[in-house]
Design a protein around this motif. Structure first.
Motif, mmCIF file in Angstrom:
data_model
loop_
_atom_site.group_PDB
_atom_site.id
_atom_site.type_symbol
_atom_site.label_atom_id
_atom_site.label_comp_id
_atom_site.label_asym_id
_atom_site.label_seq_id
_atom_site.Cartn_x
_atom_site.Cartn_y
_atom_site.Cartn_z
ATOM 1 N N ILE A 166 0.898 -1.347 0.120
ATOM 2 C CA ILE A 166 -0.042 0.066 -0.061
ATOM 3 C C ILE A 166 0.915 1.264 -0.068
ATOM 4 N N LEU A 167 2.121 1.391 0.705
ATOM 5 C CA LEU A 167 2.799 2.486 1.161
ATOM 6 C C LEU A 167 3.418 2.764 -0.607
ATOM 7 N N GLN A 168 4.015 1.545 -1.261
ATOM 8 C CA GLN A 168 4.572 1.775 -2.583
ATOM 9 C C GLN A 168 3.505 2.200 -3.654
ATOM 10 N N CYS A 169 2.359 1.619 -3.469
ATOM 11 C CA CYS A 169 1.244 1.983 -4.486
ATOM 12 C C CYS A 169 0.951 3.610 -4.149
ATOM 13 N N SER A 170 1.354 4.095 -3.199
ATOM 14 C CA SER A 170 0.941 5.472 -2.764
ATOM 15 C C SER A 170 1.973 6.367 -3.159
ATOM 16 N N GLY A 171 3.120 5.764 -3.726
ATOM 17 C CA GLY A 171 3.956 6.634 -3.907
ATOM 18 C C GLY A 171 5.199 6.982 -2.846
ATOM 19 N N GLY B 88 5.725 2.879 -12.799
ATOM 20 C CA GLY B 88 5.002 3.703 -13.250
ATOM 21 C C GLY B 88 4.017 4.475 -12.039
ATOM 22 N N VAL B 89 4.669 4.550 -10.869
ATOM 23 C CA VAL B 89 4.129 5.145 -9.723
ATOM 24 C C VAL B 89 4.904 6.322 -9.327
ATOM 25 N N GLU B 90 4.162 7.316 -9.484
ATOM 26 C CA GLU B 90 5.056 8.793 -8.935
ATOM 27 C C GLU B 90 5.435 8.697 -7.562
ATOM 28 N N CYS B 91 6.787 9.068 -7.346
ATOM 29 C CA CYS B 91 7.162 9.228 -6.117
ATOM 30 C C CYS B 91 6.600 10.262 -5.255
ATOM 31 N N ARG B 92 5.870 10.091 -4.218
ATOM 32 C CA ARG B 92 5.390 11.441 -3.514
ATOM 33 C C ARG B 92 6.213 11.520 -2.067
ATOM 34 N N ARG C 244 8.259 -6.051 -3.324
ATOM 35 C CA ARG C 244 8.213 -4.955 -4.186
ATOM 36 C C ARG C 244 7.025 -4.977 -5.374
ATOM 37 N N ILE C 245 6.322 -4.045 -5.374
ATOM 38 C CA ILE C 245 5.201 -4.098 -6.399
ATOM 39 C C ILE C 245 5.769 -4.156 -7.733
ATOM 40 N N ILE C 246 4.920 -4.738 -8.377
ATOM 41 C CA ILE C 246 5.390 -5.061 -10.041
ATOM 42 C C ILE C 246 4.479 -4.388 -10.878
ATOM 43 N N SER C 247 3.689 -3.579 -10.374
ATOM 44 C CA SER C 247 2.578 -2.702 -11.068
ATOM 45 C C SER C 247 1.980 -1.743 -10.178
ATOM 46 N N ALA C 248 1.509 -0.660 -10.792
ATOM 47 C CA ALA C 248 0.712 0.381 -9.984
ATOM 48 C C ALA C 248 -0.467 -0.047 -9.578
ATOM 49 N N ASP C 249 -0.882 -1.346 -10.333
ATOM 50 C CA ASP C 249 -2.413 -1.938 -9.826
ATOM 51 C C ASP C 249 -2.166 -2.546 -8.316
ATOM 52 N N PRO C 250 -3.120 -2.027 -7.735
ATOM 53 C CA PRO C 250 -3.167 -2.564 -6.144
ATOM 54 C C PRO C 250 -3.626 -3.932 -6.301
ATOM 55 N N HIS C 251 -4.250 -4.408 -7.067
ATOM 56 C CA HIS C 251 -4.629 -5.952 -7.347
ATOM 57 C C HIS C 251 -3.785 -6.815 -7.693
ATOM 58 N N GLN C 252 -2.436 -6.425 -8.200
ATOM 59 C CA GLN C 252 -1.480 -7.093 -8.835
ATOM 60 C C GLN C 252 -0.630 -7.586 -7.691
ATOM 61 N N TYR C 253 -0.262 -8.923 -7.466
ATOM 62 C CA TYR C 253 0.229 -9.354 -6.199
ATOM 63 C C TYR C 253 1.917 -8.884 -6.448
ATOM 64 N N PRO C 254 2.576 -8.322 -5.166
ATOM 65 C CA PRO C 254 3.865 -7.826 -5.434
ATOM 66 C C PRO C 254 4.992 -9.214 -5.384
ATOM 67 N N SER C 255 6.022 -8.847 -6.066
ATOM 68 C CA SER C 255 7.146 -9.511 -6.096
ATOM 69 C C SER C 255 7.803 -9.948 -4.446
ATOM 70 N N ILE C 256 7.818 -11.287 -4.112
ATOM 71 C CA ILE C 256 8.224 -11.577 -2.831
ATOM 72 C C ILE C 256 9.414 -12.299 -2.987
ATOM 73 N N GLN C 257 10.581 -11.650 -2.562
ATOM 74 C CA GLN C 257 12.262 -12.068 -2.644
ATOM 75 C C GLN C 257 12.550 -12.640 -1.492
#
Length: 540
Positions: free
Chosen positions: A268-273, A284-288, A400-413
């Motif tokens: 959620i934090l990453q999707c929020s920039g 494709g997420v603007e850094c806030r 780490r998110i792999i997309s700006a879409d909050p429904h897309q599962y993030p990468s888990i390393q």
């Protein structure tokens, strides 16, 4: 603001994102003041699946898309290129509605270490009151346990001969008996306690949320998927979320509190920039707000599974026999006892992989059954499982998110066994397991080592076995770590560095993973966070 984002749901004093282990506590404690309006958003559904409430039901709810997010790790070189399934609760109560019900707090030194890292207020003596505040301990009150809290903690309602033999065998190797892993000392062998009451699971939703829902100042929305935190400059002003097919806005006058867990909160934090600028730009997420530690520092407990075939009858025999299986169901229906009350494990061992260590660095979970995977059925022969994990791994991963879409599962390393010390402990842990199996109480009834097998003998072979036969214990933590260094995400009051009106309160804030199961510490974090929020509110 687009036409799809202009429906204002309402205004609240606090918005809690995630009705999991910590989020349910926060919703309860913050709404105790009738003048405070609290909104609790949960992306999952109601906890009305009956298997949630039957302790052994995790065999039915894990890996079930109706109740589990069904995350998977990226392929991991450290575990032979495998991907591991990471169950996370997609339901009220979060993972406390899916987990193995084991009540373990960790070692005193864990919290003292947090405080030594610069996190004021998080020493063991300072967090102990919050563990006691939550707890309703069936054994009664003492210096380490409380009886007035809503979280029921009780002894197991199942005993089997093979488990008793394992306890005796561990003691024969020099491991002391310990009747209370959450008391003065953690080291030793004994039986787990579980978050259950009269044979039924006591999730965070049942303990904390259900009583609070009677309050008119608490609003709960299920199937409400958070998209992003609303920011005005460096101030959190609310949440954008999806509910009943529409995008909604909820405004906040005081604070947004993320309690979405070690995967959900950094996502959620990453999707929020909020995060590392180059990573956000790449998706494709603007850094806030620049906060490079978001999603970093991921830690988990990796367990190495050893399965021993035995001449002693185990739960495999009861589950595989139709009449006995029927009897198991009848026993539970009539008395709320027996195998259906089984927690994820019966016997616990905290010990040292080497004698020269100052405190335990490995933990055993012993089950009087065996299976290749939960939900796939037990083995067709008598066997038990002795899983062993390193308590404080050095390996670090990332979310780490792999997309700006909050429904897309993030990468888990996860990066399991990427640190040399973790590889050494894995090898030594298997040797400790085998020493217990060779002890007088167990050796006469063990027929063979089914997994990994006695063909693994040298240190190199044992490390190979650890890479091939290991699984997560489902303890992801530390991806929004608490601290003052450049990679810290929150301060000691769980406020996000550089953003006003925004906190994180869940297992992601642990700077270092605790030495044990993570549910009880997550509930404690919710309790302490609620108190700090109330203190700051009074100060303001």
């Amino acid at each position: 603001m687009s036409m799809y984002q202009n429906q204002v749901f309402g205004e609240f004093d606090y918005i809690v994102v995630g009705a999991g282990s910590a989020g349910c506590v926060l919703a309860n404690r913050l709404s105790e003041d009738p003048h405070i309006r609290v909104l609790l958003l949960e992306a999952g559904g109601q906890d009305n699946n009956p298997w949630i409430h039957i302790p052994v039901g995790y065999f039915k709810t894990m890996h079930n898309p109706a109740t589990d997010w069904c995350y998977q790790t990226d392929p991991d070189e450290g575990i032979d290129g495998r991907r591991l399934q990471w169950p996370r609760g997609k339901v009220l109560g979060g993972s406390s509605s899916l987990n193995g019900l084991l009540y373990i707090r960790g070692q005193h030194q864990d919290y003292d270490h947090w405080a030594a890292l610069g996190n004021d207020g998080w020493s063991y003596q300072e967090v102990l009151p919050y563990f006691k505040k939550s707890e309703c301990q069936s054994r009664g009150k003492n210096d380490y346990h409380g009886v007035n809290g809503p979280l029921k903690v009780s002894d197991l309602r199942l005993r089997r001969e093979i488990a008793d033999r394992f306890v005796t065998a561990a003691r024969q190797t020099g491991i002391p008996a310990n009747p209370d892993f959450n008391g003065a000392e953690q080291e030793g062998v004994g039986y787990f306690q579980q978050t259950a009451y009269k044979g039924l699971r006591c999730s965070s939703a049942k303990a904390f949320l259900r009583p609070a829902l009677k309050r008119p100042n608490l609003t709960l929305l299920t199937h409400a998927h958070t998209r992003r935190i609303l920011l005005e400059g460096k101030q959190a002003t609310g949440i954008e979320f999806e509910y009943k097919g529409k995008r909604q806005l909820a405004r906040v006058t005081r604070e947004v509190i993320l309690s979405a867990g070690a995967i959900g909160s950094p996502q959620i934090l990453q999707c929020s920039g909020i995060g590392e600028p180059s990573h956000l730009a790449s998706v494709g997420v603007e850094c806030r707000h620049v906060l490079p530690g978001v999603g970093e520092n991921l830690q988990d407990h990796l367990q190495i599974r050893l399965v021993f075939r035995t001449s002693c009858k185990t739960l495999n025999d009861e589950v595989n026999h139709p009449l006995k299986k029927l009897g198991v169901g009848m026993q539970y229906a009539l008395s709320r006892t027996g195998p259906l009350t089984l927690a994820a494990s019966q016997v616990c061992v905290f010990t040292r992989s080497r004698e020269d260590l100052e405190r335990p660095d490995i933990q055993f979970h012993m089950q009087p059954l065996s299976a290749d995977k939960p939900g796939e059925g037990v083995h067709p022969f008598s066997a038990f499982t002795a899983s062993v994990c390193q308590l404080r791994p050095h390996s670090r991963g990332r979310i780490r998110i792999i997309s700006a879409d909050p429904h897309q599962y993030p990468s888990i390393q996860a990066n399991y066994l990427s640190a040399e010390e973790d590889c050494r402990v894995a090898v030594d842990a298997i040797k400790v397991a085998r020493r217990i199996a060779e002890a007088e109480a167990l050796k006469p009834v063990i027929l063979d080592e089914h997994v990994p097998g006695r063909q693994y003998q040298s240190d190199e072979q044992l490390l190979e076995a650890a890479r091939k036969f290991s699984q997560t214990i489902y303890h992801p933590t530390s991806t929004c770590k608490m601290g003052q260094d450049d990679m810290a995400v929150v301060d000691s009051r769980l406020k996000v560095h550089g953003i006003e009106g925004l906190r994180v309160a869940d297992a992601s804030i642990m700077p270092v993973i605790v030495s044990g199961n993570t549910n009880a510490p997550s509930i404690m974090i919710g309790e302490k966070a609620a108190d700090m929020i109330k203190e700051d509110q009074r100060h303001d």
